[in-house]
Design a protein around this motif. Structure first.
Motif, short mmCIF file in Angstrom:
data_model
loop_
_atom_site.label_atom_id
_atom_site.label_comp_id
_atom_site.label_asym_id
_atom_site.label_seq_id
_atom_site.Cartn_x
_atom_site.Cartn_y
_atom_site.Cartn_z
N GLY A 116 10.10 9.83 -1.71
CA GLY A 116 10.94 8.68 -1.39
C GLY A 116 12.38 8.88 -1.80
O GLY A 116 13.31 8.45 -1.11
N THR A 117 12.57 9.57 -2.92
CA THR A 117 13.93 9.89 -3.36
C THR A 117 14.56 10.90 -2.41
O THR A 117 15.74 10.78 -2.06
CB THR A 117 13.89 10.44 -4.80
OG1 THR A 117 13.30 9.45 -5.65
CG2 THR A 117 15.28 10.78 -5.29
N GLU A 118 13.79 11.88 -2.00
CA GLU A 118 14.29 12.85 -1.03
C GLU A 118 14.73 12.16 0.25
O GLU A 118 15.76 12.51 0.85
CB GLU A 118 13.19 13.87 -0.71
CG GLU A 118 13.55 14.90 0.33
CD GLU A 118 12.37 15.79 0.69
OE1 GLU A 118 12.27 16.18 1.88
OE2 GLU A 118 11.56 16.10 -0.19
N GLY A 119 13.98 11.14 0.67
CA GLY A 119 14.29 10.43 1.90
C GLY A 119 15.21 9.24 1.71
O GLY A 119 15.50 8.52 2.68
N ALA A 120 15.67 9.00 0.48
CA ALA A 120 16.62 7.92 0.17
C ALA A 120 16.08 6.54 0.53
O ALA A 120 16.76 5.74 1.17
CB ALA A 120 17.96 8.17 0.85
N ILE A 121 14.86 6.24 0.08
CA ILE A 121 14.29 4.93 0.39
C ILE A 121 15.11 3.80 -0.22
O ILE A 121 15.16 2.69 0.32
CB ILE A 121 12.82 4.83 -0.05
CG1 ILE A 121 12.21 3.54 0.49
CG2 ILE A 121 12.67 4.95 -1.56
CD1 ILE A 121 10.73 3.41 0.31
N ASN A 162 0.88 -1.17 0.00
CA ASN A 162 0.00 0.00 0.00
C ASN A 162 0.91 1.22 0.00
O ASN A 162 1.33 1.70 1.05
CB ASN A 162 -0.91 0.00 1.22
CG ASN A 162 -1.78 1.23 1.29
OD1 ASN A 162 -2.15 1.81 0.26
ND2 ASN A 162 -2.11 1.67 2.50
N GLN A 163 1.24 1.71 -1.19
CA GLN A 163 2.28 2.73 -1.36
C GLN A 163 1.74 4.12 -1.03
O GLN A 163 0.69 4.52 -1.52
CB GLN A 163 2.81 2.68 -2.78
CG GLN A 163 3.43 1.32 -3.13
CD GLN A 163 3.78 1.17 -4.60
OE1 GLN A 163 4.18 0.10 -5.04
NE2 GLN A 163 3.63 2.22 -5.39
N VAL A 164 2.51 4.86 -0.21
CA VAL A 164 2.05 6.18 0.26
C VAL A 164 3.16 7.23 0.20
O VAL A 164 3.08 8.25 0.85
CB VAL A 164 1.50 6.08 1.70
CG1 VAL A 164 0.22 5.26 1.75
CG2 VAL A 164 2.55 5.52 2.66
N HIS A 165 4.21 6.99 -0.60
CA HIS A 165 5.34 7.92 -0.71
C HIS A 165 6.08 8.10 0.61
O HIS A 165 6.52 9.20 0.94
CB HIS A 165 4.86 9.28 -1.23
CG HIS A 165 4.30 9.21 -2.62
ND1 HIS A 165 5.09 9.22 -3.75
CD2 HIS A 165 3.02 9.11 -3.05
CE1 HIS A 165 4.31 9.15 -4.83
NE2 HIS A 165 3.07 9.07 -4.44
N SER A 166 6.24 7.00 1.33
CA SER A 166 6.97 7.01 2.59
C SER A 166 8.39 6.51 2.37
O SER A 166 8.80 6.24 1.23
CB SER A 166 6.27 6.10 3.61
OG SER A 166 6.42 4.73 3.24
N THR A 167 9.13 6.35 3.45
CA THR A 167 10.44 5.69 3.38
C THR A 167 10.43 4.43 4.27
O THR A 167 11.48 3.96 4.70
CB THR A 167 11.56 6.64 3.82
OG1 THR A 167 11.27 7.15 5.13
CG2 THR A 167 11.70 7.79 2.85
N GLY A 177 0.28 -11.47 -0.65
CA GLY A 177 -0.85 -10.58 -0.40
C GLY A 177 -0.37 -9.19 0.00
O GLY A 177 0.76 -8.80 -0.28
N GLY A 178 -1.24 -8.45 0.66
CA GLY A 178 -0.90 -7.10 1.09
C GLY A 178 0.03 -7.13 2.28
O GLY A 178 -0.30 -7.67 3.33
N VAL A 179 1.21 -6.52 2.14
CA VAL A 179 2.19 -6.52 3.23
C VAL A 179 1.92 -5.39 4.20
O VAL A 179 2.41 -5.41 5.33
CB VAL A 179 3.62 -6.43 2.67
CG1 VAL A 179 3.89 -5.06 2.05
CG2 VAL A 179 4.67 -6.75 3.73
N GLY A 180 1.15 -4.39 3.78
CA GLY A 180 0.87 -3.24 4.64
C GLY A 180 1.24 -1.94 3.97
O GLY A 180 1.62 -1.90 2.80
N THR A 181 1.15 -0.86 4.74
CA THR A 181 1.45 0.47 4.22
C THR A 181 2.96 0.71 4.30
O THR A 181 3.53 0.77 5.39
CB THR A 181 0.70 1.54 5.03
OG1 THR A 181 -0.71 1.32 4.87
CG2 THR A 181 1.05 2.93 4.54
N CYS A 182 3.58 0.84 3.15
CA CYS A 182 5.03 1.01 3.05
C CYS A 182 5.37 1.35 1.62
O CYS A 182 4.51 1.34 0.73
CB CYS A 182 5.77 -0.25 3.49
SG CYS A 182 5.40 -1.71 2.46
#
Length: 239
Positions: A125-130, A65-70, A79-84
């Motif tokens: 994500g790039t800003e945060g260096a994921i 569940n992609q949310v532009h996090s790191t 299946g769904g691994v979660g919000t990440c």
């Protein structure tokens, strides 16, 4: 739907394209992303078609569940691994997926240690260096940076990704390679250059890229070219 690329030692990656699905405009036709306004039945049918075409079981895919996090999570089941926006696994039967429509998919493998990773590196994500965080999470699961191979999927290029000067400065604060000049002479962000630099800074030397610009490639979905739109997926798995 997309070409399968052999990364060696039984690891494969693939990037889907727009054609070959059942979604109606503006998601035509192989949209794999829910939450963009497309019918759920169409997305599920498209996912099944893509998996069959690429040669793996859709029930083995791990979706974020992609949310532009790191944030990076460890997947122990499909299946769904979660919000990440990053996921790693040591299970040999799982397929990792990263969805995008301009953002940069990052697919990584240490085939010797049996560790796979996938990430979605948008501007934030790039800003945060994921990508570097993904490498660290893979090392935590037993990978070695000198054994990790990375494939970077299609993304909007630095010549097309125009952003205001303050967003460029913010993105490039930790990674100067992120700053670009667009073809119009305005400030831009080059996510491919930035993420490549972040991976090399994390100790990864084997980095290859798809090289296509999503905005310039009509066979790929692009949010900037025509929102609302669908999402293509980049997959990594072991045979």
């Amino acid at each position: 739907m997309g070409n399968v690329i052999d990364l060696g030692h039984g690891v494969r990656v693939a990037v889907t394209e727009r054609k070959g699905g059942v979604s109606r405009p503006p998601f035509d036709s192989l949209n794999l992303g829910p939450g963009v306004g497309d019918a759920r039945t169409a997305v599920l049918a498209n996912r099944a078609r893509a998996a069959e075409d690429l040669g793996f079981d859709v029930d083995h895919v791990v979706w974020m569940n992609q949310v532009h996090s790191t944030d990076v999570l460890v997947a122990t089941e499909p299946g769904g691994v979660g919000t990440c926006d990053g996921v790693v696994t040591t299970r040999s039967d799982l397929v990792l997926a990263s969805m995008a429509a301009d953002c940069l998919p990052v697919l990584a493998a240490d085939a010797v240690a049996g560790v796979l990773g996938a990430a979605h590196s948008g501007r934030l994500g790039t800003e945060g260096a994921i990508a570097a965080t993904l490498v660290g999470a893979m090392v935590d699961q037993g990978a070695r940076t000198d054994h990790i191979r990375v494939f970077l999927g299609p993304t909007i290029c630095g010549s097309c990704y125009e952003v205001p000067p303050e967003l460029q400065a913010q993105t490039a604060e930790r990674t100067p390679e992120a700053a670009s000049t667009t073809r119009w002479g305005t400030t831009g962000v080059d996510m491919l250059a930035a993420v490549t630099a972040q991976l090399r800074g994390a100790g990864v030397r084997d980095v290859t890229a798809d090289g296509r610009c999503t905005l310039e490639s009509p066979e790929l979905f692009s949010h900037r070219r025509g929102a609302p739109t669908g999402r293509f997926a980049s997959f990594i798995w072991r045979t």
